[in-house]
Design an enzyme around this catalytic site. Structure first.
Site, PDB file in Angstrom:
ATOM      1  CG  ASN A  40      42.911 -10.474  54.246  1.00 33.07           C
ATOM      2  OD1 ASN A  40      41.699 -10.551  54.416  1.00 33.07           O
ATOM      3  ND2 ASN A  40      43.443 -10.467  53.037  1.00 33.07           N
ATOM      4  CD  GLU A  42      45.476  -6.572  50.342  1.00 32.88           C
ATOM      5  OE1 GLU A  42      45.433  -7.732  49.903  1.00 32.88           O
ATOM      6  OE2 GLU A  42      45.157  -5.582  49.653  1.00 32.88           O
ATOM      7  CB  CYS A  51      47.597 -13.374  57.308  1.00 34.14           C
ATOM      8  SG  CYS A  51      48.817 -13.416  55.987  1.00 34.14           S
ATOM      9  CD  GLU A  53      45.196 -17.253  57.817  1.00 27.07           C
ATOM     10  OE1 GLU A  53      45.043 -18.039  56.860  1.00 27.07           O
ATOM     11  OE2 GLU A  53      45.507 -16.058  57.654  1.00 27.07           O
ATOM     12  CB  CYS A  86      51.061 -17.404  54.205  1.00 28.71           C
ATOM     13  SG  CYS A  86      51.213 -16.414  55.709  1.00 28.71           S
ATOM     14  CB  CYS A  89      49.385 -17.752  58.926  1.00 29.47           C
ATOM     15  SG  CYS A  89      48.934 -16.038  58.600  1.00 29.47           S
TER      16      CYS A  89
END
Length: 129
Positions: A40, A42, A51, A53, A86, A89
């Site tokens: 991930n 940010e 993310c 994934e 999430c 994802c």
């Protein structure tokens, strides 16, 4: 799957998480035995964060990997509890991986296995367009 899960744990070491301090790593196993990873990343403008994934799967697509070639995915965090993807994802995973793909959700203490389809039952796909 031990090597795949280890690759996901190693991938979170590359996460860029100055705001949440919540690193996540992802790894996918391809039919030729190779493993691709993502972490991930940010951003101060939170909506621009990505993310692990999705980074992993977008890496695969940009490398020319086709959906049937993906045989498994591992998602790892250094947390003591299991963490699942999430919603965004899950939707991307449904689109870019076979529905029967095993997903290994790995924490510092344990690993749980689910299928891609189980993560997003009744998900939206091209047939809904």
């Amino acid at each position: 799957m031990k090597a795949l899960i280890q690759a996901a744990h190693k991938a979170y070491e590359c996460a860029y998480v100055p705001y949440s301090q919540f690193p996540v790593g992802a790894a996918i196993l391809l039919e030729d035995g190779s493993i691709l990873t993502g972490a991930n990343v940010e951003n101060a403008s939170y909506g621009l964060s990505m993310c692990a994934e999705r980074n992993c799967l977008f890496h695969a697509v940009s490398a020319g990997v086709e959906k049937p070639s993906i045989k498994a995915m591992a998602i790892a965090t250094p947390q003591s509890h299991r963490v699942s993807p999430c919603g965004a994802c899950r939707q991307v995973m449904r689109e870019l991986m076979p529905l029967d793909t095993p997903i290994y959700l790995s924490s510092k203490e344990s690993t749980e296995t689910v299928t891609n389809d189980a993560l997003l039952p009744l998900g939206f796909d091209k047939d809904d367009l």
